[in-house]
Scaffold this motif. Structure first.
Motif, PDB file in Angstrom:
ATOM      1  N   GLY A  29       1.978 -56.172 -85.373  1.00 32.43           N
ATOM      2  CA  GLY A  29       2.236 -55.012 -86.216  1.00 32.43           C
ATOM      3  C   GLY A  29       1.200 -53.916 -86.147  1.00 32.43           C
ATOM      4  N   GLU A  30       0.365 -53.906 -85.099  1.00 32.55           N
ATOM      5  CA  GLU A  30      -0.630 -52.842 -84.998  1.00 32.55           C
ATOM      6  C   GLU A  30      -0.283 -51.874 -83.873  1.00 32.55           C
ATOM      7  OE1 GLU A  30      -4.633 -53.890 -84.066  1.00 32.55           O
ATOM      8  OE2 GLU A  30      -4.160 -54.698 -82.091  1.00 32.55           O
ATOM      9  N   ILE A  31      -0.954 -50.733 -83.899  1.00 35.40           N
ATOM     10  CA  ILE A  31      -0.844 -49.751 -82.823  1.00 35.40           C
ATOM     11  C   ILE A  31      -2.120 -49.844 -81.997  1.00 35.40           C
ATOM     12  CG2 ILE A  31      -0.549 -47.326 -82.225  1.00 35.40           C
ATOM     13  CD1 ILE A  31       0.800 -46.904 -84.915  1.00 35.40           C
ATOM     14  N   PHE A  32      -1.960 -50.133 -80.719  1.00 35.30           N
ATOM     15  CA  PHE A  32      -3.084 -50.372 -79.817  1.00 35.30           C
ATOM     16  C   PHE A  32      -3.060 -49.289 -78.748  1.00 35.30           C
ATOM     17  CE2 PHE A  32      -5.319 -52.281 -76.264  1.00 35.30           C
ATOM     18  CZ  PHE A  32      -6.312 -53.049 -76.843  1.00 35.30           C
ATOM     19  N   GLY A  33      -4.124 -48.485 -78.685  1.00 35.95           N
ATOM     20  CA  GLY A  33      -4.177 -47.373 -77.744  1.00 35.95           C
ATOM     21  C   GLY A  33      -5.062 -47.665 -76.546  1.00 35.95           C
ATOM     22  N   SER A 198      -6.025 -40.749 -84.315  1.00 34.68           N
ATOM     23  CA  SER A 198      -5.316 -40.566 -85.581  1.00 34.68           C
ATOM     24  C   SER A 198      -4.426 -41.740 -85.947  1.00 34.68           C
ATOM     25  CB  SER A 198      -4.458 -39.294 -85.527  1.00 34.68           C
ATOM     26  OG  SER A 198      -5.258 -38.150 -85.329  1.00 34.68           O
ATOM     27  N   ILE A 199      -3.806 -42.395 -84.958  1.00 39.43           N
ATOM     28  CA  ILE A 199      -2.772 -43.372 -85.301  1.00 39.43           C
ATOM     29  C   ILE A 199      -3.071 -44.799 -84.858  1.00 39.43           C
ATOM     30  CG2 ILE A 199      -1.032 -41.552 -85.206  1.00 39.43           C
ATOM     31  CD1 ILE A 199       0.071 -42.800 -82.670  1.00 39.43           C
ATOM     32  N   CYS A 200      -4.105 -45.007 -84.032  1.00 39.60           N
ATOM     33  CA  CYS A 200      -4.331 -46.354 -83.487  1.00 39.60           C
ATOM     34  C   CYS A 200      -5.214 -47.220 -84.390  1.00 39.60           C
ATOM     35  CB  CYS A 200      -4.963 -46.269 -82.100  1.00 39.60           C
ATOM     36  SG  CYS A 200      -3.813 -45.691 -80.849  1.00 39.60           S
ATOM     37  N   ASP A 201      -4.861 -48.493 -84.480  1.00 38.46           N
ATOM     38  CA  ASP A 201      -5.680 -49.467 -85.195  1.00 38.46           C
ATOM     39  C   ASP A 201      -6.820 -49.965 -84.314  1.00 38.46           C
ATOM     40  OD1 ASP A 201      -3.968 -49.790 -87.657  1.00 38.46           O
ATOM     41  OD2 ASP A 201      -2.514 -50.355 -86.132  1.00 38.46           O
ATOM     42  N   HIS A 202      -6.518 -50.192 -83.029  1.00 45.49           N
ATOM     43  CA  HIS A 202      -7.530 -50.601 -82.053  1.00 45.49           C
ATOM     44  C   HIS A 202      -7.379 -49.738 -80.808  1.00 45.49           C
ATOM     45  CE1 HIS A 202      -7.976 -54.229 -84.538  1.00 45.49           C
ATOM     46  NE2 HIS A 202      -9.134 -54.385 -83.940  1.00 45.49           N
ATOM     47  N   ILE A 203      -8.502 -49.544 -80.118  1.00 45.33           N
ATOM     48  CA  ILE A 203      -8.519 -48.677 -78.939  1.00 45.33           C
ATOM     49  C   ILE A 203      -9.252 -49.386 -77.805  1.00 45.33           C
ATOM     50  CG2 ILE A 203      -9.294 -46.454 -78.000  1.00 45.33           C
ATOM     51  CD1 ILE A 203      -9.237 -45.434 -80.959  1.00 45.33           C
ATOM     52  N   LEU A 204      -8.699 -49.273 -76.602  1.00 44.95           N
ATOM     53  CA  LEU A 204      -9.338 -49.781 -75.392  1.00 44.95           C
ATOM     54  C   LEU A 204      -9.648 -48.595 -74.495  1.00 44.95           C
ATOM     55  CD1 LEU A 204     -10.056 -52.096 -73.332  1.00 44.95           C
ATOM     56  CD2 LEU A 204      -7.677 -51.964 -72.587  1.00 44.95           C
ATOM     57  N   ILE A 205     -10.926 -48.407 -74.165  1.00 41.50           N
ATOM     58  CA  ILE A 205     -11.336 -47.348 -73.249  1.00 41.50           C
ATOM     59  C   ILE A 205     -11.578 -47.971 -71.886  1.00 41.50           C
ATOM     60  CG2 ILE A 205     -12.999 -45.516 -72.778  1.00 41.50           C
ATOM     61  CD1 ILE A 205     -13.616 -45.413 -75.761  1.00 41.50           C
ATOM     62  N   VAL A 211     -12.970 -52.499 -68.607  1.00 41.73           N
ATOM     63  CA  VAL A 211     -13.163 -52.135 -70.007  1.00 41.73           C
ATOM     64  C   VAL A 211     -14.523 -51.462 -70.164  1.00 41.73           C
ATOM     65  CG1 VAL A 211     -13.408 -52.990 -72.360  1.00 41.73           C
ATOM     66  CG2 VAL A 211     -11.722 -54.027 -70.839  1.00 41.73           C
ATOM     67  N   VAL A 212     -14.523 -50.285 -70.762  1.00 40.79           N
ATOM     68  CA  VAL A 212     -15.774 -49.594 -71.085  1.00 40.79           C
ATOM     69  C   VAL A 212     -16.164 -49.877 -72.528  1.00 40.79           C
ATOM     70  CG1 VAL A 212     -16.922 -47.347 -71.262  1.00 40.79           C
ATOM     71  CG2 VAL A 212     -15.313 -47.786 -69.395  1.00 40.79           C
ATOM     72  N   SER A 213     -15.179 -49.843 -73.409  1.00 38.89           N
ATOM     73  CA  SER A 213     -15.417 -50.147 -74.818  1.00 38.89           C
ATOM     74  C   SER A 213     -14.086 -50.483 -75.467  1.00 38.89           C
ATOM     75  CB  SER A 213     -16.062 -48.953 -75.536  1.00 38.89           C
ATOM     76  OG  SER A 213     -16.386 -49.277 -76.867  1.00 38.89           O
ATOM     77  N   THR A 214     -14.101 -51.317 -76.473  1.00 34.54           N
ATOM     78  CA  THR A 214     -12.870 -51.648 -77.191  1.00 34.54           C
ATOM     79  C   THR A 214     -13.197 -52.022 -78.630  1.00 34.54           C
ATOM     80  OG1 THR A 214     -10.855 -52.985 -77.150  1.00 34.54           O
ATOM     81  CG2 THR A 214     -12.893 -54.092 -76.522  1.00 34.54           C
ATOM     82  N   THR A 216     -12.032 -51.082 -83.105  1.00 36.70           N
ATOM     83  CA  THR A 216     -11.570 -50.046 -84.019  1.00 36.70           C
ATOM     84  C   THR A 216     -12.458 -48.823 -83.816  1.00 36.70           C
ATOM     85  OG1 THR A 216     -13.061 -50.759 -85.780  1.00 36.70           O
ATOM     86  CG2 THR A 216     -10.873 -51.804 -85.688  1.00 36.70           C
ATOM     87  N   MET A 217     -12.065 -47.683 -84.345  1.00 37.27           N
ATOM     88  CA  MET A 217     -12.904 -46.485 -84.208  1.00 37.27           C
ATOM     89  C   MET A 217     -14.290 -46.696 -84.812  1.00 37.27           C
ATOM     90  SD  MET A 217     -12.151 -43.969 -82.313  1.00 37.27           S
ATOM     91  CE  MET A 217     -13.500 -42.954 -82.925  1.00 37.27           C
ATOM     92  N   PRO A 218     -14.419 -47.283 -86.025  1.00 34.24           N
ATOM     93  CA  PRO A 218     -15.771 -47.527 -86.549  1.00 34.24           C
ATOM     94  C   PRO A 218     -16.588 -48.446 -85.636  1.00 34.24           C
ATOM     95  CG  PRO A 218     -14.170 -47.677 -88.318  1.00 34.24           C
ATOM     96  CD  PRO A 218     -13.389 -47.574 -87.045  1.00 34.24           C
ATOM     97  N   GLN A 219     -15.953 -49.455 -85.047  1.00 32.29           N
ATOM     98  CA  GLN A 219     -16.672 -50.359 -84.147  1.00 32.29           C
ATOM     99  C   GLN A 219     -17.120 -49.638 -82.884  1.00 32.29           C
ATOM    100  OE1 GLN A 219     -13.627 -53.362 -83.734  1.00 32.29           O
ATOM    101  NE2 GLN A 219     -14.491 -54.662 -85.353  1.00 32.29           N
ATOM    102  N   ILE A 220     -16.253 -48.796 -82.338  1.00 26.44           N
ATOM    103  CA  ILE A 220     -16.603 -48.054 -81.119  1.00 26.44           C
ATOM    104  C   ILE A 220     -17.726 -47.067 -81.406  1.00 26.44           C
ATOM    105  CG2 ILE A 220     -15.764 -46.332 -79.470  1.00 26.44           C
ATOM    106  CD1 ILE A 220     -13.078 -47.806 -79.502  1.00 26.44           C
ATOM    107  N   ARG A 221     -17.651 -46.397 -82.562  1.00 23.25           N
ATOM    108  CA  ARG A 221     -18.728 -45.469 -82.926  1.00 23.25           C
ATOM    109  C   ARG A 221     -20.058 -46.207 -83.047  1.00 23.25           C
ATOM    110  NH1 ARG A 221     -14.763 -43.108 -86.683  1.00 23.25           N
ATOM    111  NH2 ARG A 221     -14.145 -41.073 -85.866  1.00 23.25           N
ATOM    112  N   LYS A 222     -20.026 -47.390 -83.648  1.00 22.48           N
ATOM    113  CA  LYS A 222     -21.254 -48.169 -83.828  1.00 22.48           C
ATOM    114  C   LYS A 222     -21.814 -48.618 -82.487  1.00 22.48           C
ATOM    115  CE  LYS A 222     -23.159 -52.085 -86.389  1.00 22.48           C
ATOM    116  NZ  LYS A 222     -22.861 -53.172 -87.371  1.00 22.48           N
ATOM    117  N   MET A 223     -20.933 -49.097 -81.594  1.00 24.33           N
ATOM    118  CA  MET A 223     -21.375 -49.567 -80.283  1.00 24.33           C
ATOM    119  C   MET A 223     -21.928 -48.437 -79.421  1.00 24.33           C
ATOM    120  SD  MET A 223     -18.594 -52.456 -79.078  1.00 24.33           S
ATOM    121  CE  MET A 223     -17.124 -51.546 -79.553  1.00 24.33           C
TER     122      MET A 223
END
Length: 293
Positions: A29-33, A198-205, A211-214, A216-223
């Motif tokens: 049920g999540e949006i994964f970008g 704006s709409i993703c719960d988790h993001i994979l860069i 994989v460069v980073s993956t 949530t947005m707060p987790q990616i900002r922290k990393m």
């Protein structure tokens, strides 16, 4: 609960490696970008997830089922929207969607009800207009309706809003959020980083198949050290850190929490005054550009 589990995913084309050792999970049920520059391996990854191409190595499990061994069963649960989605331009949207309903073995009356619901939800005025006479935005909505005609649990979208105007892009983003409310699990790639943020719960860069980073947005900002602290202060003593003047005060900016603590501590120790502190969360676009350099 992890609905989709990707482990050691790799795809080779001869001597060229398009995707190398991807590991990630997608929750129910999540949006994964998935984001990355051209050639990062996004489309290849989505095609492996949808069962259209076979991985060279690694595994993809959906609801615990290995996609290699259960491709047919899994595909019944999937809806896939490719980046380039040629349509039958001589058909109307209703005829086109009925054709795909028949492929899925959907009963005619059920299909008609489903088509009316989808066209209404997408605000697509089909009537008797042929697909070839529609705008690009309307054609993209028809392609999305096709991906949803079998009422899939999992929706995989490759560059859903590519080339569309801002109004249509915003509408489709909101539409995806509504699909999430219905319990669908959605994986999509996009170059529109604001949309992803704006709409993703988790993001994979991704970059160059890795994989460069993956997270949530707060987790990616922290990393990525992507939180900015702005300190406005006033002090009489000289200081040795960078700051600019602002209406008789000083403003200094740092991404380092330890440096932030040191500066505020120094100002207090020297009988200064903290006027204002702001925490600014860096956008996904800024993080992306930083990681790609």
């Amino acid at each position: 609960m992890n609905e989709i589990e990707v482990t050691g995913l790799r795809k080779e084309y001869g001597s060229f490696t398009a995707v190398e050792s991807l590991d990630f999970d997608v929750l129910k049920g999540e949006i994964f970008g998935i984001v990355g520059p051209n050639g990062a391996g996004k489309t290849t990854t989505l095609k492996m997830l949808s069962g259209l191409i076979i991985p060279s190595l690694g595994s993809i499990k959906i609801q615990g089922l290995d996609i290699r061994k259960n491709s047919g069963k899994i595909k019944q649960k999937l809806g896939f929207l490719p980046e380039e989605s040629p349509l039958y331009e001589g058909m109307t949207a209703i005829d086109y969607l009925m054709f795909f309903s028949e492929i899925y073995g959907i009963e005619k009356q059920t299909a008609l009800t489903r088509i009316r619901e989808l066209l209404g939800a997408l605000k697509l005025d089909a009537r008797d207009k042929k697909i070839g006479e529609m705008s690009k935005g309307m054609q993209r909505k028809v392609a999305i309706a096709r991906a949803l005609i079998n009422d899939p649990e999992y929706l995989i979208l490759d560059e859903m809003t590519s080339g569309l105007d801002p109004t249509t892009s915003k509408y489709l983003s909101d539409f995806v959020l509504e699909l999430k409310k219905q319990g669908k699990t959605i994986i999509f790639s996009a170059h529109n980083l604001y949309q992803v943020e704006s709409i993703c719960d988790h993001i994979l860069i991704m970059n160059r198949g890795k994989v460069v980073s993956t997270g949530t947005m707060p987790q990616i900002r922290k990393m990525c050290g992507a939180i900015e602290y702005s300190i406005e202060f006033n002090v009489r003593d000289n200081f040795d850190f960078a700051a600019r003047k602002n209406n008789g005060n000083f403003i200094t900016v740092t991404h380092d929490i330890d440096e932030f603590n040191n500066i505020t501590g120094w100002v207090a120790k020297h009988n200064g005054k903290i006027i204002n502190i702001k925490t600014v969360e860096t956008s996904l676009e800024d993080i992306f550009l930083k990681l790609m350099n």
